[in-house]
Enzyme design. Structure first.
Site, PDB file in Angstrom:
ATOM      1  N   GLY A 150      38.068  33.100  35.285  1.00  0.00           N
ATOM      2  CA  GLY A 150      38.812  34.210  34.717  1.00  0.00           C
ATOM      3  C   GLY A 150      38.129  35.553  34.877  1.00  0.00           C
ATOM      4  O   GLY A 150      36.929  35.646  35.144  1.00  0.00           O
ATOM      5  N   TRP A 152      37.557  39.636  33.155  1.00  0.00           N
ATOM      6  CA  TRP A 152      37.216  40.100  31.809  1.00  0.00           C
ATOM      7  C   TRP A 152      38.308  40.930  31.144  1.00  0.00           C
ATOM      8  O   TRP A 152      38.220  41.224  29.961  1.00  0.00           O
ATOM      9  CB  TRP A 152      35.911  40.896  31.824  1.00  0.00           C
ATOM     10  CG  TRP A 152      35.749  41.957  32.874  1.00  0.00           C
ATOM     11  CD1 TRP A 152      34.948  41.890  33.970  1.00  0.00           C
ATOM     12  CD2 TRP A 152      36.356  43.258  32.917  1.00  0.00           C
ATOM     13  NE1 TRP A 152      35.021  43.062  34.699  1.00  0.00           N
ATOM     14  CE2 TRP A 152      35.875  43.916  34.076  1.00  0.00           C
ATOM     15  CE3 TRP A 152      37.257  43.937  32.096  1.00  0.00           C
ATOM     16  CZ2 TRP A 152      36.266  45.209  34.432  1.00  0.00           C
ATOM     17  CZ3 TRP A 152      37.658  45.219  32.444  1.00  0.00           C
ATOM     18  CH2 TRP A 152      37.160  45.841  33.599  1.00  0.00           C
ATOM     19  N   LYS A 162      46.371  30.184  33.791  1.00  0.00           N
ATOM     20  CA  LYS A 162      45.811  29.218  34.741  1.00  0.00           C
ATOM     21  C   LYS A 162      45.971  27.780  34.251  1.00  0.00           C
ATOM     22  O   LYS A 162      46.222  26.870  35.048  1.00  0.00           O
ATOM     23  CB  LYS A 162      44.341  29.546  35.016  1.00  0.00           C
ATOM     24  CG  LYS A 162      44.151  30.857  35.768  1.00  0.00           C
ATOM     25  CD  LYS A 162      42.722  31.072  36.192  1.00  0.00           C
ATOM     26  CE  LYS A 162      42.532  32.439  36.840  1.00  0.00           C
ATOM     27  NZ  LYS A 162      43.426  32.684  37.986  1.00  0.00           N
ATOM     28  N   PRO A 177      35.300  31.468  31.774  1.00  0.00           N
ATOM     29  CA  PRO A 177      35.701  32.846  31.510  1.00  0.00           C
ATOM     30  C   PRO A 177      34.646  33.811  32.030  1.00  0.00           C
ATOM     31  O   PRO A 177      33.520  33.416  32.338  1.00  0.00           O
ATOM     32  CB  PRO A 177      35.793  32.899  29.985  1.00  0.00           C
ATOM     33  CG  PRO A 177      34.824  31.864  29.516  1.00  0.00           C
ATOM     34  CD  PRO A 177      34.838  30.775  30.558  1.00  0.00           C
ATOM     35  N   SER A 178      35.003  35.072  32.115  1.00  0.00           N
ATOM     36  CA  SER A 178      34.011  36.082  32.466  1.00  0.00           C
ATOM     37  C   SER A 178      32.914  36.114  31.416  1.00  0.00           C
ATOM     38  O   SER A 178      33.170  35.987  30.209  1.00  0.00           O
ATOM     39  CB  SER A 178      34.669  37.460  32.554  1.00  0.00           C
ATOM     40  OG  SER A 178      33.688  38.477  32.609  1.00  0.00           O
ATOM     41  N   VAL A 180      31.505  38.652  30.512  1.00  0.00           N
ATOM     42  CA  VAL A 180      31.657  39.902  29.766  1.00  0.00           C
ATOM     43  C   VAL A 180      32.534  39.699  28.536  1.00  0.00           C
ATOM     44  O   VAL A 180      32.313  40.317  27.490  1.00  0.00           O
ATOM     45  CB  VAL A 180      32.239  40.999  30.685  1.00  0.00           C
ATOM     46  CG1 VAL A 180      32.430  42.304  29.921  1.00  0.00           C
ATOM     47  CG2 VAL A 180      31.335  41.224  31.888  1.00  0.00           C
ATOM     48  N   GLU A 251      43.984  35.889  42.685  1.00  0.00           N
ATOM     49  CA  GLU A 251      44.644  37.090  42.174  1.00  0.00           C
ATOM     50  C   GLU A 251      43.563  38.158  42.133  1.00  0.00           C
ATOM     51  O   GLU A 251      42.706  38.161  41.258  1.00  0.00           O
ATOM     52  CB  GLU A 251      45.249  36.829  40.790  1.00  0.00           C
ATOM     53  CG  GLU A 251      46.334  37.826  40.407  1.00  0.00           C
ATOM     54  CD  GLU A 251      45.775  39.114  39.851  1.00  0.00           C
ATOM     55  OE1 GLU A 251      45.773  40.120  40.594  1.00  0.00           O
ATOM     56  OE2 GLU A 251      45.331  39.129  38.698  1.00  0.00           O
ATOM     57  N   GLY A 253      42.244  42.389  43.576  1.00  0.00           N
ATOM     58  CA  GLY A 253      42.416  43.768  43.154  1.00  0.00           C
ATOM     59  C   GLY A 253      43.629  44.453  43.738  1.00  0.00           C
ATOM     60  O   GLY A 253      44.395  43.885  44.512  1.00  0.00           O
ATOM     61  N   CYS A 285      44.867  45.175  36.823  1.00  0.00           N
ATOM     62  CA  CYS A 285      44.803  45.063  38.288  1.00  0.00           C
ATOM     63  C   CYS A 285      46.021  45.652  38.972  1.00  0.00           C
ATOM     64  O   CYS A 285      45.935  46.112  40.116  1.00  0.00           O
ATOM     65  CB  CYS A 285      44.609  43.602  38.694  1.00  0.00           C
ATOM     66  SG  CYS A 285      45.840  42.481  38.012  1.00  0.00           S
ATOM     67  N   LYS A 456      48.264  40.885  51.559  1.00  0.00           N
ATOM     68  CA  LYS A 456      47.038  41.342  52.212  1.00  0.00           C
ATOM     69  C   LYS A 456      45.805  40.874  51.430  1.00  0.00           C
ATOM     70  O   LYS A 456      45.726  39.699  51.057  1.00  0.00           O
ATOM     71  CB  LYS A 456      47.094  42.864  52.415  1.00  0.00           C
ATOM     72  CG  LYS A 456      48.249  43.280  53.341  1.00  0.00           C
ATOM     73  CD  LYS A 456      48.206  44.731  53.739  1.00  0.00           C
ATOM     74  CE  LYS A 456      48.760  45.673  52.728  1.00  0.00           C
ATOM     75  NZ  LYS A 456      48.974  47.041  53.238  1.00  0.00           N
ATOM     76  N   GLY A 459      45.304  38.988  47.395  1.00  0.00           N
ATOM     77  CA  GLY A 459      45.383  37.643  46.867  1.00  0.00           C
ATOM     78  C   GLY A 459      46.042  36.639  47.775  1.00  0.00           C
ATOM     79  O   GLY A 459      46.599  36.968  48.827  1.00  0.00           O
ATOM     80  N   GLU A 463      50.730  33.205  40.571  1.00  0.00           N
ATOM     81  CA  GLU A 463      50.688  32.675  39.219  1.00  0.00           C
ATOM     82  C   GLU A 463      52.035  32.963  38.568  1.00  0.00           C
ATOM     83  O   GLU A 463      52.690  33.953  38.879  1.00  0.00           O
ATOM     84  CB  GLU A 463      49.539  33.301  38.419  1.00  0.00           C
ATOM     85  CG  GLU A 463      48.180  32.897  38.964  1.00  0.00           C
ATOM     86  CD  GLU A 463      47.026  33.291  38.079  1.00  0.00           C
ATOM     87  OE1 GLU A 463      46.231  32.399  37.745  1.00  0.00           O
ATOM     88  OE2 GLU A 463      46.912  34.478  37.738  1.00  0.00           O
TER      89      GLU A 463
END
Length: 489
Positions: A150, A152, A162, A177-178, A180, A251, A253, A285, A456, A459, A463
């Site tokens: 994942g 953050w 997910k 998970p992140s 952060v 998934e 940026g 994102c 592109k 990703g 989802e």
């Protein structure tokens, strides 16, 4: 003393101690307060989590689809019952305003689980007649153990997005998970167990990118679903393929264009642009950070944007009136401030914000003012690169063909949007834009029914939506011969 104390791993239906002997800290980005010490998983812990997931998955897969559906629906009920509690944790961990986490993060995560709980019983194969005495049928079978990694910015929502299709299809998942924002994934694990998900079907291992690499390269993981940056995504995809040809969902940026045509309702357009740049402090994102505005309306549009920016209520995330909080970490703050300085240096006109907020209680948090740049060019760093912060770039255009070419001139392709009263032009433009998620006269909604993913380098795979469920299954083809077998020899 931390707010939430020591956080352990969640494996086999309960909390266990990591064997690494290492911990990391997580902080409240609004105050700098220590929230928790979190145990970091070792390679042995990852192996243990995967083995537990294999065992749990065998039990989970033998249940009927209706049984799995009922258990997932119970998890949805528990998430909604505990919405306030979970939102409070998410606000402390991410810095998002409490009004946002109450209305969005857990709600949208629960919606996706409910959606896939309803689809669990719709997984079916096909029957293909070959001739009078022979036919083929197909089975959609679970992949086995999947890994989820994942980001953050939406910790519990991403964990729900997910796990929902994976579990609905009969898989197990080991989730990281992140580091952060590591807290709410553990709460989701508790809820799944309480709802009746067998031990091991959802395990949580904590740690930095090294733990993600252990999952990605693990030979007993069948699929990796990753949310994060492009460069990290490339590494994950490479390792997933090199290790065991795992399936992947990426998934990644975005640097999404929002195109405002000359016939747009300017109030609507300004509302959309401000939401597309400053919701969740710009840490989304799909943000529409490249705002292309027709030259004839640029000045009027810009004025309406600036009026709305002045109305943004920056404050403590725990205050109900706040609708704009801090960035998630000191590292993210430094990154965003660096982009802002780049914009100034390259000649963009600073129209709003552009500074760190340090007065009063802001001084202890990671706050940056909502920032708007005008007179931007396509070659500027703030226009080319993903910032992941509250920085809007306004660019002007003259023709439809011109703006489409400029909007597509990027290696990203996550999202795009247009604002116009001419629906023919809206659809024509959207059909030419190279982006996986598009909006006409709106921005940002991602309902459970809507596939989410990019073109592109934004990703691979999707989802949400029906199509995602199929990618958590594999097809087995079976030929049945009812007549005489004709030997070759």
């Amino acid at each position: 003393m931390s707010v939430y104390g020591l956080q352990r791993l969640y494996i086999g239906g309960g909390y266990v101690d990591a064997t690494s002997g290492k911990t990391f800290d997580t902080f409240d980005p609004a105050t700098g307060e220590l929230l928790a010490q979190v145990q970091q998983a070792s390679a042995a812990d990852v192996d243990r989590a995967v083995a537990s997931a294999q065992e749990g998955q065998r039990e989970w897969a033998t249940m009927t689809a209706m049984q799995r559906s009922r258990i997932l629906r119970r998890a949805v009920d528990l998430l909604r019952e505990r919405n306030d509690e979970l939102a409070a944790i998410e606000t402390r961990d991410t810095g998002k305003p409490i009004g946002e986490t109450l209305a969005v993060d857990i709600v949208t995560g629960a919606d996706v689980i409910e959606y896939y709980a309803g689809l669990a019983t719709a997984i079916e194969g096909l029957q293909v007649p070959l001739r009078a005495e022979s036919f083929v049928y197909t089975r959609r079978e679970p992949l086995g153990v999947c890994a989820g990694i994942g980001a953050w910015n939406y910790p519990i929502q991403i964990a729900c997005w997910k796990t929902a299709p994976a579990l609905a299809a009969g898989n197990a998942m080991v989730f990281k998970p992140s580091e952060v924002t590591p807290l709410t994934a553990l709460k989701l694990a508790e809820i799944y167990t309480e709802a009746g998900v067998p031990a091991g079907v959802f395990n949580v291992v904590q740690g930095d990118g090294s733990v993600g690499a252990l999952l990605t390269g693990h030979p007993d993981i069948a699929k990796v679903s990753f949310t994060g940056g492009v460069e990290t995504g490339k590494k994950v995809m490479s390792l997933a393929g090199a290790s065991s040809l795992k399936e992947v969902t990426m998934e990644l940026g975005g640097k999404s264009p929002l195109i405002v045509f000359d016939d747009a309702d300017l109030d609507r357009a300004a509302d959309i642009a401000v939401t597309a740049n400053f919701f969740s402090s710009g840490q989304v994102c799909t943000n529409g950070t490249r705002v292309f505005v027709h030259r004839s309306i640029k000045d009027a549009f810009t004025q309406k944007v600036l009026e709305r920016v002045k109305r943004i209520r920056v404050g403590k995330p725990t205050d109900a009136d706040t609708n704009f909080g801090p960035l998630v970490s000191a590292a993210q703050l430094d990154k965003v401030l660096g982009f802002i300085e780049s914009g100034k240096a390259e000649g963009a006109k600073l129209l709003a914000g552009g500074t760190r907020l340090t007065d009063g209680h802001f001084g202890s948090g990671q706050y940056v003012a909502p920032t708007v740049f005008g007179d931007c060019r396509d070659d500027m760093k703030i226009v080319r690169e993903e910032i992941f912060g509250p920085v809007m770039s306004i660019l002007e255009f003259e023709s439809e063909d011109e703006v489409i070419a400029r909007a597509n001139d990027t290696h990203y392709g996550l999202a795009a949007g247009v604002v116009t009263e001419n629906l023919s032009r809206a659809h024509r433009t959207i059909h030419r834009l190279e982006a996986g998620i598009c909006w006409i006269n709106t921005w940002g909604e991602s309902p459970a029914e809507m596939p989410v993913g990019g073109y592109k380098q934004s990703g691979v795979g999707r989802e949400n939506g029906i199509t995602t469920l199929e990618h958590y299954t594999r097809i087995k083809s079976v030929q049945v011969e009812l007549g005489r077998y004709n030997p070759v020899f």
